[in-house]
Design a protein around this motif. Structure first.
Motif, PDB file in Angstrom:
ATOM      1  N   THR A   1       0.806  -1.221   0.000  1.00  0.00           N
ATOM      2  CA  THR A   1       0.000   0.000   0.000  1.00  0.00           C
ATOM      3  C   THR A   1       0.840   1.272   0.000  1.00  0.00           C
ATOM      4  N   THR A   2       2.159   1.145   0.040  1.00  0.00           N
ATOM      5  CA  THR A   2       3.040   2.312  -0.032  1.00  0.00           C
ATOM      6  C   THR A   2       4.193   2.008  -0.981  1.00  0.00           C
ATOM      7  N   VAL A   3       4.855   3.059  -1.445  1.00  0.00           N
ATOM      8  CA  VAL A   3       6.024   2.890  -2.290  1.00  0.00           C
ATOM      9  C   VAL A   3       7.112   2.154  -1.521  1.00  0.00           C
ATOM     10  N   GLU A   4       7.273   2.505  -0.254  1.00  0.00           N
ATOM     11  CA  GLU A   4       8.293   1.855   0.568  1.00  0.00           C
ATOM     12  C   GLU A   4       8.063   0.351   0.624  1.00  0.00           C
ATOM     13  N   GLU A   5       6.833  -0.058   0.831  1.00  0.00           N
ATOM     14  CA  GLU A   5       6.528  -1.484   0.914  1.00  0.00           C
ATOM     15  C   GLU A   5       6.823  -2.195  -0.399  1.00  0.00           C
ATOM     16  N   CYS A   6       6.526  -1.535  -1.507  1.00  0.00           N
ATOM     17  CA  CYS A   6       6.814  -2.145  -2.806  1.00  0.00           C
ATOM     18  C   CYS A   6       8.304  -2.452  -2.955  1.00  0.00           C
ATOM     19  N   TRP A   7       9.151  -1.493  -2.572  1.00  0.00           N
ATOM     20  CA  TRP A   7      10.587  -1.729  -2.641  1.00  0.00           C
ATOM     21  C   TRP A   7      11.015  -2.804  -1.650  1.00  0.00           C
TER      22      TRP A   7
ATOM     23  N   GLY B   1      -7.582   8.295  -3.802  1.00  0.00           N
ATOM     24  CA  GLY B   1      -6.931   7.845  -5.024  1.00  0.00           C
ATOM     25  C   GLY B   1      -7.565   6.557  -5.481  1.00  0.00           C
ATOM     26  N   ASN B   2      -6.841   5.774  -6.267  1.00  0.00           N
ATOM     27  CA  ASN B   2      -7.328   4.474  -6.704  1.00  0.00           C
ATOM     28  C   ASN B   2      -6.982   3.457  -5.621  1.00  0.00           C
TER      29      ASN B   2
ATOM     30  N   ASN C   1     -12.352   7.541  -9.230  1.00  0.00           N
ATOM     31  CA  ASN C   1     -10.986   7.986  -9.493  1.00  0.00           C
ATOM     32  C   ASN C   1     -10.595   7.562 -10.896  1.00  0.00           C
ATOM     33  N   THR C   2     -10.003   8.466 -11.634  1.00  0.00           N
ATOM     34  CA  THR C   2      -9.502   8.178 -12.976  1.00  0.00           C
ATOM     35  C   THR C   2      -8.013   8.489 -13.017  1.00  0.00           C
ATOM     36  N   THR C   3      -7.239   7.489 -13.383  1.00  0.00           N
ATOM     37  CA  THR C   3      -5.775   7.617 -13.449  1.00  0.00           C
ATOM     38  C   THR C   3      -5.323   7.293 -14.869  1.00  0.00           C
ATOM     39  N   VAL C   4      -4.438   8.095 -15.399  1.00  0.00           N
ATOM     40  CA  VAL C   4      -3.866   7.843 -16.719  1.00  0.00           C
ATOM     41  C   VAL C   4      -2.391   7.521 -16.545  1.00  0.00           C
TER      42      VAL C   4
ATOM     43  N   SER D   1       0.673  -2.584  -7.818  1.00  0.00           N
ATOM     44  CA  SER D   1       0.190  -2.102  -6.517  1.00  0.00           C
ATOM     45  C   SER D   1       0.556  -0.649  -6.254  1.00  0.00           C
ATOM     46  N   VAL D   2       1.699  -0.199  -6.779  1.00  0.00           N
ATOM     47  CA  VAL D   2       2.179   1.142  -6.444  1.00  0.00           C
ATOM     48  C   VAL D   2       1.272   2.232  -6.998  1.00  0.00           C
ATOM     49  N   VAL D   3       0.395   1.875  -7.931  1.00  0.00           N
ATOM     50  CA  VAL D   3      -0.564   2.858  -8.445  1.00  0.00           C
ATOM     51  C   VAL D   3      -1.432   3.403  -7.320  1.00  0.00           C
ATOM     52  N   MET D   4      -1.686   2.584  -6.324  1.00  0.00           N
ATOM     53  CA  MET D   4      -2.525   3.024  -5.203  1.00  0.00           C
ATOM     54  C   MET D   4      -1.959   4.267  -4.517  1.00  0.00           C
ATOM     55  N   PRO D   5      -0.756   4.208  -3.931  1.00  0.00           N
ATOM     56  CA  PRO D   5      -0.248   5.417  -3.262  1.00  0.00           C
ATOM     57  C   PRO D   5       0.108   6.550  -4.218  1.00  0.00           C
ATOM     58  N   LEU D   6       0.615   6.221  -5.414  1.00  0.00           N
ATOM     59  CA  LEU D   6       1.015   7.291  -6.331  1.00  0.00           C
ATOM     60  C   LEU D   6      -0.196   8.035  -6.884  1.00  0.00           C
ATOM     61  N   SER D   7      -1.312   7.337  -7.080  1.00  0.00           N
ATOM     62  CA  SER D   7      -2.523   8.042  -7.532  1.00  0.00           C
ATOM     63  C   SER D   7      -2.978   9.031  -6.469  1.00  0.00           C
ATOM     64  N   ALA D   8      -2.881   8.647  -5.210  1.00  0.00           N
ATOM     65  CA  ALA D   8      -3.253   9.559  -4.130  1.00  0.00           C
ATOM     66  C   ALA D   8      -2.323  10.764  -4.090  1.00  0.00           C
ATOM     67  N   ASP D   9      -1.021  10.537  -4.314  1.00  0.00           N
ATOM     68  CA  ASP D   9      -0.085  11.659  -4.371  1.00  0.00           C
ATOM     69  C   ASP D   9      -0.457  12.624  -5.489  1.00  0.00           C
ATOM     70  N   SER D  10      -0.830  12.079  -6.639  1.00  0.00           N
ATOM     71  CA  SER D  10      -1.185  12.926  -7.774  1.00  0.00           C
ATOM     72  C   SER D  10      -2.450  13.719  -7.496  1.00  0.00           C
ATOM     73  N   VAL D  11      -3.463  13.056  -6.948  1.00  0.00           N
ATOM     74  CA  VAL D  11      -4.713  13.754  -6.615  1.00  0.00           C
ATOM     75  C   VAL D  11      -4.439  14.901  -5.656  1.00  0.00           C
ATOM     76  N   ASN D  12      -3.597  14.634  -4.666  1.00  0.00           N
ATOM     77  CA  ASN D  12      -3.292  15.662  -3.664  1.00  0.00           C
ATOM     78  C   ASN D  12      -2.408  16.778  -4.205  1.00  0.00           C
ATOM     79  N   ASP D  13      -1.859  16.586  -5.400  1.00  0.00           N
ATOM     80  CA  ASP D  13      -0.970  17.568  -6.012  1.00  0.00           C
ATOM     81  C   ASP D  13      -1.578  18.104  -7.307  1.00  0.00           C
ATOM     82  N   ARG D  14      -2.882  18.372  -7.282  1.00  0.00           N
ATOM     83  CA  ARG D  14      -3.580  18.953  -8.420  1.00  0.00           C
ATOM     84  C   ARG D  14      -3.395  18.124  -9.693  1.00  0.00           C
ATOM     85  N   SER D  15      -3.342  16.807  -9.532  1.00  0.00           N
ATOM     86  CA  SER D  15      -3.246  15.851 -10.641  1.00  0.00           C
ATOM     87  C   SER D  15      -1.927  15.944 -11.409  1.00  0.00           C
ATOM     88  N   ASN D  16      -0.934  16.564 -10.828  1.00  0.00           N
ATOM     89  CA  ASN D  16       0.371  16.572 -11.471  1.00  0.00           C
ATOM     90  C   ASN D  16       0.916  15.151 -11.559  1.00  0.00           C
TER      91      ASN D  16
END
Length: 484
Positions: A158-164, A239-240, A300-303, A447-462
């Motif tokens: 559920t986090t980038v750290e866990e993925c690594w 996020g997703n 949630n929509t992620t590209v 799996s990493v799409v989960m936390p990274l999508s939340a980061d993007s949403v929280n950063d104006r979809s950057n």
């Protein structure tokens, strides 16, 4: 475990525990790729043949109980031990095994960490993990550190750290860590994979994937079952929350991690209205469900952009009232397949399908003439219209594995047979020293799409960079083949 292995395990567990405390927080500062592997790549990992695969289970409340039942019907398996904090479901799974005239598995319970005692056993080869999401990564790490292969429900982390953590541990221990994405073993998904491998759609351009599944009813599961913990994720992360069911098959179509790789993503969420409204309607005003702050957008929509320039549109919606869909859409230069409902449109069709089209057109014209030429004259098929008759396509392109095992898979069940086929295939690979169809790099990337999508949403979809968990091996790795 020897002292060296134990030290590695305790260090990894400490890191994962710290990461678990930070669930729902931004991962923006943790995107840096690990500079060097602690071991060697596990791409295409083959382990020595196992005559009998000895299994330990962690979690048998929902998904895990189904896995136990399926493995009682698969040859070459021994269920050694089962662990769960809920003694009722634990005993139910043990009784099921015994009632099938199989040896009684060892029983582990009593605390959230009872699984650690089970992992000390030397008569377990693989561990099946079906617990709440926050436990997945740490249990995988513990399993690999104890010398066992880890097989985990989705998402693997559920986090980038866990993925690594998963990747580093798998490479150092040379153990498999497979996320059990069952949808990759569905008949439709396997058929499309076979179509893609035969070049039916031409050069691939774009895919669409989703998990659209109304699950508000799970909010009524308060003390136990999935809703008792999954509901709270809607209060932690916008996020997703569940990316892998639709994304897994599309990633395999596109050879992600095996010829192509995720590059970056951008994500946006709708307002979070549905769960609050549902709670107000279904629970008393002072109920705990009405005191939660639901922040996950209903849709949630992620590209995702890949290294080869392809695009993937990924959606998540478990809140709004609408039919189920995973999209399962793949577009190429020669045409497209789309799921839910299944339909296909190609510019150039295979000879057998072209012959079938001609026969169907002749029949339609004859019917039109026999009915006094009422309505418009039927037109020959073209890519401007969907073909929704899947029978001819299945006859031509059903995956060889489905042709071989599909009837038995459907008879044993589990989401139309995909669950049974996945578990059977895992055992087949281990008993024949074959690489698994999914590996730790897939588990991490999907799996990493989960936390990274939340980061993007929280950063104006950057856009947010997606780590290359293969450390460049994707450039030379062989695509997943079509096996019999």
């Amino acid at each position: 475990m020897n002292n060296n292995t134990r030290r590695h395990f305790l260090k990894s567990l400490a890191a994962l525990t710290a990461a678990g405390v930070a669930v729902g927080c931004s991962s923006a500062n943790t995107l840096a790729q690990t500079t060097a592997s602690q071991g060697k790549s596990v791409m295409g990992l083959r382990v020595p043949k196992m005559d009998i695969v000895r299994i330990g289970f962690i979690g048998v409340g929902e998904r895990g109980s189904g896995h136990v039942k399926h493995y009682c019907h698969i040859d070459g398996v021994e269920i050694t031990a089962i662990c769960d904090t809920n003694e009722k479901v634990l005993d139910a799974s043990i009784d099921y095994v015994v009632n099938k005239s199989l040896p009684r598995p060892a029983r582990y319970s009593g605390s959230n960490y009872a699984y650690m005692e089970m992992l000390n056993r030397q008569d377990i080869d693989i561990v099946i993990i079906s617990t709440p999401w926050a436990w997945h990564a740490r249990m995988c790490v513990a399993s690999m550190e104890s010398g066992k292969h880890a097989f985990v429900e989705v998402p693997a982390a559920t986090t980038v750290e866990e993925c690594w953590q998963l990747v580093d541990t798998a490479e150092r221990t040379q153990k498999n860590c497979m996320m059990m994405e069952n949808v990759c073993y569905g008949r439709d998904e396997l058929m499309v994979l076979n179509m893609v491998r035969q070049g039916l759609f031409g050069d691939l351009l774009h895919g669409e994937a989703a998990y659209i599944h109304e699950l508000r009813w799970q909010m009524k599961e308060i003390e136990e079952k999935t809703g008792s913990w999954r509901t709270h994720w809607h209060t932690k992360m916008n996020g997703n929350l569940y990316p892998t069911h639709g994304l897994g098959p599309v990633s395999q179509y596109m050879n992600i991690n095996r010829g192509d790789s995720f590059d970056y993503l951008s994500s946006t969420s709708s307002p979070a209205l549905g769960r609050r409204a549902y709670a107000q309607r279904e629970f008393p005003a002072q109920h705990a469900r009405n005191k939660l702050n639901y922040i996950a957008g209903d849709m949630n929509t992620t590209v995702i952009k890949t290294k080869l320039g392809r695009s993937i549109m990924l959606q998540h919606d478990t809140t709004t009232p609408r039919p189920y869909s995973r999209h399962n859409y793949i577009q190429g230069t020669n045409g497209v397949f789309a799921g839910f409902p299944n339909r296909i449109a190609l510019e150039t069709v295979p000879p057998n399908i072209a012959e079938n089209y001609a026969q169907r057109h002749q029949q339609a014209v004859a019917h039109w003439q026999a009915n006094g030429r009422q309505g418009r004259e039927p037109k020959p098929h073209s890519f401007h219209r969907w073909d929704e008759e899947m029978g001819p396509w299945q006859d031509e392109f059903d995956h060889p594995m489905w042709v071989k095992m599909g009837e038995e898979a459907q008879r044993n069940g589990g989401h139309g047979g995909m669950d049974f086929l996945m578990l059977w295939r895992m055992i087949y690979c281990l008993r024949n020293s074959e690489p698994l169809d999914q590996d730790v790099y897939d588990a991490a990337a999907w799996s990493v799409v989960m936390p990274l999508s939340a980061d993007s949403v929280n950063d104006r979809s950057n856009s947010k960079d997606i780590p290359d968990f293969t450390r460049g091996v994707w450039k030379s790795a062989k695509p997943l083949g079509i096996i019999a």
